[in-house]
Motif scaffolding. Structure first.
Motif, PDB file in Angstrom:
ATOM      1  N   GLU A  54     -22.817  -7.293 -58.655  1.00  0.00           N
ATOM      2  CA  GLU A  54     -22.777  -7.186 -57.208  1.00  0.00           C
ATOM      3  C   GLU A  54     -22.134  -8.456 -56.651  1.00  0.00           C
ATOM      4  O   GLU A  54     -22.379  -9.545 -57.145  1.00  0.00           O
ATOM      5  N   ALA A  74     -20.034  -8.586 -49.610  1.00  0.00           N
ATOM      6  CA  ALA A  74     -19.121  -7.687 -48.901  1.00  0.00           C
ATOM      7  C   ALA A  74     -18.029  -8.454 -48.163  1.00  0.00           C
ATOM      8  O   ALA A  74     -16.952  -7.915 -47.909  1.00  0.00           O
ATOM      9  N   GLU A 122     -24.601  -9.199 -47.417  1.00  0.00           N
ATOM     10  CA  GLU A 122     -24.495  -7.801 -47.841  1.00  0.00           C
ATOM     11  C   GLU A 122     -23.697  -7.788 -49.125  1.00  0.00           C
ATOM     12  O   GLU A 122     -22.749  -8.551 -49.279  1.00  0.00           O
ATOM     13  N   TYR A 123     -24.054  -6.896 -50.042  1.00  0.00           N
ATOM     14  CA  TYR A 123     -23.406  -6.879 -51.351  1.00  0.00           C
ATOM     15  C   TYR A 123     -22.833  -5.505 -51.679  1.00  0.00           C
ATOM     16  O   TYR A 123     -23.345  -4.487 -51.240  1.00  0.00           O
ATOM     17  N   LYS A 124     -21.745  -5.541 -52.453  1.00  0.00           N
ATOM     18  CA  LYS A 124     -21.100  -4.341 -52.979  1.00  0.00           C
ATOM     19  C   LYS A 124     -21.102  -4.452 -54.504  1.00  0.00           C
ATOM     20  O   LYS A 124     -21.269  -5.541 -55.044  1.00  0.00           O
ATOM     21  N   VAL A 125     -20.877  -3.324 -55.161  1.00  0.00           N
ATOM     22  CA  VAL A 125     -20.866  -3.313 -56.627  1.00  0.00           C
ATOM     23  C   VAL A 125     -19.427  -3.346 -57.128  1.00  0.00           C
ATOM     24  O   VAL A 125     -18.589  -2.554 -56.686  1.00  0.00           O
TER      25      VAL A 125
END
Length: 187
Positions: free
Chosen positions: A44, A47, A30-33
């Motif tokens: 990105e 997470a 899962e990725y966040k910015v």
């Protein structure tokens, strides 16, 4: 009778255990910015990673305020991200040579070093380095627009570099480094 008891009393069943390493649980991707105001880049990141501002560079203050680290506490590892503005003493040729030199410092422990091109629609170009063997940093990259921005990343573990035992985590984090470089945008 005593001879019989002595002969049978010392026999044990021996079961050899295969060599192996502990299974490392890997989290879901899962990725966040990362999009902090004032930073000259955005990207990105996973997470399960934690962005920490780099405050120390070999017991000195970092060259600029845009150096950050992407820490992975569960894997006892960190991706160091150092940013430089191209210009003046920081020519593109000098920065690329520095990235090359820093990667190839690992040749005394590396079994091989492979280079792969990075090119994205976001005006990001560079090289991704796969450093094989028991080198201190198995994955490195640099990314640039070749006129203003230069970002270098290097993965390090806080453990003895053992390519066999670290291989699953290195492969896992390599995907994250490639994703970071693939989503990198300049401001």
């Amino acid at each position: 009778m005593v001879l019989f008891l002595t002969a049978t009393a010392c026999q044990q069943t021996f079961t050899p255990k295969p060599r192996g390493y502990f299974e490392i649980p890997l989290p879901k991707k899962e990725y966040k910015v990362f999009d902090e105001p004032g930073y000259p880049y955005t990207f990105e990141y996973p997470a399960y990673g934690k962005i920490v501002k780099d405050t120390v560079f070999f017991d000195a203050k970092p060259e600029n305020p845009y150096w950050i680290n992407l820490e992975f506490p569960d894997f006892n590892s960190k991706i160091y991200l150092s940013y430089k503005t191209i210009g003046g003493a920081n020519s593109i040729e000098q920065l690329v040579n520095d990235a090359f030199r820093l990667t190839y410092k690992h040749t005394y422990k590396a079994e091989f070093i492979n280079e792969r091109s990075i090119e994205t629609p976001n005006n990001v170009f560079g090289l991704f380095y796969d450093v094989g063997g028991n080198a201190a940093s198995a994955k490195q990259f640099f990314a640039t627009d070749s006129t203003r921005h230069f970002l270098r990343g290097a993965l390090y573990f806080y453990a003895a570099p053992n390519a066999d035992s670290l291989a699953p985590v290195i492969r896992f984090l390599q995907e994250d480094m490639e994703h970071l470089a693939g989503t990198l945008k300049w401001r």
